[in-house]
Each structure stands twice: as structure tokens, then as C-alpha cells.
Design an enzyme around this catalytic site. Structure first.
Site, PDB file in Angstrom:
ATOM      1  CB  SER A  21     -48.288   9.095  -1.235  1.00  9.51           C
ATOM      2  OG  SER A  21     -47.332   8.286  -0.129  1.00  9.51           O
ATOM      3  CD  GLN A  42     -41.742  12.414   9.972  1.00  7.43           C
ATOM      4  OE1 GLN A  42     -41.626  12.352   8.926  1.00  7.43           O
ATOM      5  NE2 GLN A  42     -41.161  12.994  10.798  1.00  7.43           N
ATOM      6  N   GLY A  84     -46.709  19.050  10.733  1.00  2.96           N
ATOM      7  CA  GLY A  84     -47.353  18.051   9.794  1.00  2.96           C
ATOM      8  C   GLY A  84     -48.560  18.176   9.231  1.00  2.96           C
ATOM      9  CD  GLU A  85     -52.028  23.683   8.537  1.00  2.00           C
ATOM     10  OE1 GLU A  85     -52.772  24.219   7.935  1.00  2.00           O
ATOM     11  OE2 GLU A  85     -51.168  24.287   9.413  1.00  2.00           O
ATOM     12  NE  ARG A  86     -45.948  18.259   2.601  1.00  3.57           N
ATOM     13  CZ  ARG A  86     -45.409  17.119   1.742  1.00  3.57           C
ATOM     14  NH1 ARG A  86     -46.141  17.083   0.511  1.00  3.57           N
ATOM     15  NH2 ARG A  86     -44.567  16.497   2.173  1.00  3.57           N
ATOM     16  NE  ARG A  87     -46.017  14.724   8.009  1.00  2.00           N
ATOM     17  CZ  ARG A  87     -45.527  14.754   9.125  1.00  2.00           C
ATOM     18  NH1 ARG A  87     -45.653  13.748   9.992  1.00  2.00           N
ATOM     19  NH2 ARG A  87     -44.851  15.907   9.325  1.00  2.00           N
ATOM     20  CG  ASN A 147     -43.020  23.778   8.083  1.00  2.00           C
ATOM     21  OD1 ASN A 147     -43.444  23.095   7.363  1.00  2.00           O
ATOM     22  ND2 ASN A 147     -43.462  24.073   9.312  1.00  2.00           N
ATOM     23  NE  ARG A 155     -41.053  17.156   7.897  1.00  7.08           N
ATOM     24  CZ  ARG A 155     -41.247  15.859   7.456  1.00  7.08           C
ATOM     25  NH1 ARG A 155     -41.398  15.524   6.274  1.00  7.08           N
ATOM     26  NH2 ARG A 155     -41.434  14.680   8.198  1.00  7.08           N
ATOM     27  CB  ALA A 156     -36.356  22.512   1.735  1.00 10.88           C
TER      28      ALA A 156
END
Length: 294
Positions: A67, A75, A94-97, A129, A132-133
Site C-alpha cells: 500500500s 497518516q 507508527g512503528e508499523r508504518r 495501539n 487501533r486494536a
């Protein structure tokens, strides 16, 4: 020394990150957010060791990476300046991003910079977190424990700060008492938070957890086991635990389950037994009936 913000401002924190970076449509908040947002080189952004989220699934990251390659990061990450490291920022949310952006080969990241200490950074990381679950139940519980141990929160104060009920916080923190094998099932998503909480009250959580997985038990089923054990104890005659199934029976259950695509259980006794097939939807039942007729 830990850099703490003098006031926890629980009502503001309870609303989440949107309360800090501006989520309303009025011109004032939009301008304020625009001033705080910037782009920084990705190599100047660091993960936060206080982040309660530890598990990042490869499949989930792969989807986000695709994506980001196509549409970029919509974001911005929320970061704070890293002490004693000029122009370096530590992730609050935002660590995943950030991880997916590295996979996608991005050179810059959009960020919103906040001036906060360790305490507020951890609060915000948990809030973001949880909203956002993104946390599994054990990560959420560990985050709450960290806030209490490191910053001296009482449960009621913590619940107010993260926008959760006191009972929710208490129930989540009780999960740390589960056996290691059960914790692994919860972390892997094999058991839900509801299952995990119910297992706290059974006599043998690990054996019951295996039964949940093997037989597809619901939370209500586990609660019935708890009630049955309590009734047996009150009568002064504890129910004998069922003997473990032998390897041949378990192998046959698995073989049948693989063939029909539904959970199969075999309860074999001398002189006979019971073969049970569990379905969850009428479509599954219809499909099974069609196969049996054939």
C-alpha cells in the site's frame, strides 16, 4: 533521570492522539497540525524501546508495504526528539508504518513532532495501539504494568489516562498469571482475550486451552467448565479429570477434520463412543449434509 511531564492530563490523553495533533475540521486545528508536520529522512527515525507492541506479522507488514509503495504514507508518524541526538526522532506512534516504509524503500517519512517525556510517550503509544486494536492482550497488559511500575500509577488513574474502565485494566493485567504455554497461544492469536480471561478461573488452564483449540470451544463453553468445577468443589466431590486422548485417536480426529473441513472430536469408550462434528454456520451444515448424502 526519567523526563516526566508534570501533569498527566488524563482527560486529554484519554481521547487519544487526535486530541494532541488536531482532529477537528476547523481552520485553527488544521493550521496547527500543518505547523507540526514535516518530512524527515527515514534514517533519522528510531523505534521506541518503550513501545508496548512487540509483534509485527509478516503478512500484515507485506500488505502495508504494498500500500505504501502505491500510495505513500497517508497518516504521519508521531515522534519526539531523541535526547542528545540532534535531528534524530523516536517513534511514539507508527512503528508499523516505519517498518513497512523501510521495506518499501522510502527515503523520507511524514511526521508530527511532539515535545513529551517518557511517561506521556508511553501513555500515547498504548492509547494509539489500543484504539487501533493493534496490541495482542498480553502486550496491552504489559504496557499497563509498565506504566504502573515505572511511573507509579494506581489502576484507577491508569484507566482514566488511557480511556478504559478500571475493570478492563484489571482484567487485562490478570493475564500475566497465565501459564507460559497459554500465553504463547494468546500472543499467536490462537486464543482470544475472552478465552484467556476465562482460563484464569479453571483448574488446569493449559489443558483447557488445548481443548479450546482442539474442540473449537467458545468463551461461553469455558465459562460453563468454570461453573461445573465450582459446583463440584462446593459438593465436596471434585470431578475426575478426563484422561488424555491417545495419539491414535488424536491422529484420527485430525485426519477426519482435514477431510471434511470441520472440527471432529472422538470420545471412545469400551463398548462404543461418540463422534461429534462441530459447525458454526448453516452453510457449513448444509455442505456437510451434501457430502454425507454423496
Amino acid at each position: 533521570m526519567v523526563d516526566e511531564v508534570p501533569s498527566a492530563r488524563p482527560s486529554r490523553l484519554g481521547r487519544g492522539l487526535a486530541a494532541l495533533i488536531g482532529d477537528s475540521a476547523d481552520e485553527n486545528s488544521m493550521l496547527q497540525r500543518a505547523r507540526g508536520q514535516r518530512s524527515v529522512p527515514i534514517e533519522f527515525v528510531r523505534a521506541n524501546p518503550l513501545n508496548p507492541r512487540k509483534a509485527f506479522g509478516d503478512d500484515d507488514l507485506a500488505e502495508l508495504t504494498d500500500s505504501i509503495r502505491e500510495k505513500g504514507i497517508i497518516q504521519p508518524l508521531v515522534v519526539r526528539p531523541k535526547p542528545n541526538m540532534p535531528d534524530v526522532f523516536e517513534i511514539i506512534a507508527g512503528e508499523r508504518r516505519w517498518r513497512a516504509a523501510q521495506r518499501a524503500g522510502l527515503h523520507e517519512l511524514p511526521v508530527v513532532v511532539l515535545e513529551v517525556g517518557d511517561k506521556e510517550a508511553l501513555e500515547l503509544a498504548i492509547i494509539e495501539n489500543v484504539q487501533r486494536a493493534d496490541l495482542n492482550p498480553l502486550e496491552e497488559a504489559a504496557g499497563y504494568e509498565q506504566l504502573m511500575e515505572q511511573f507509579g500509577y494506581a489502576q484507577a488513574e491508569l484507566a482514566k489516562a488511557v480511556g478504559k474502565s478500571r475493570s478492563h485494566v484489571a482484567n487485562m493485567m490478570r493475564l500475566s498469571k497465565l501459564p507460559p504455554a497459554v500465553k504463547e497461544m494468546v500472543s499467536a492469536g490462537v486464543l482470544s482475550a475472552g478465552h484467556a480471561r476465562a482460563l484464569l478461573s479453571v483448574a488446569n488452564p493449559e489443558a483447557t486451552a488445548r481443548k479450546i483449540v482442539e474442540q473449537g470451544l467458545t468463551v461461553r463453553d469455558v465459562e460453563r467448565i468454570v461453573q461445573s468445577e465450582a459446583e463440584d468443589l462446593s459438593d465436596g466431590a471434585p470431578r475426575k479429570a478426563k484422561p488424555e486422548k491417545d495419539a491414535d485417536t488424536r491422529a484420527l480426529e485430525k485426519a477426519l477434520s482435514d477431510v471434511i473441513g470441520l472440527h471432529v472430536a472422538i470420545d471412545h469408550k469400551a463398548g462404543g463412543g461418540v463422534l461429534s462434528i462441530r459447525y458454526t454456520t448453516l452453510d457449513q451444515l448444509d455442505g456437510l449434509c451434501r457430502r454425507l448424502r454423496q
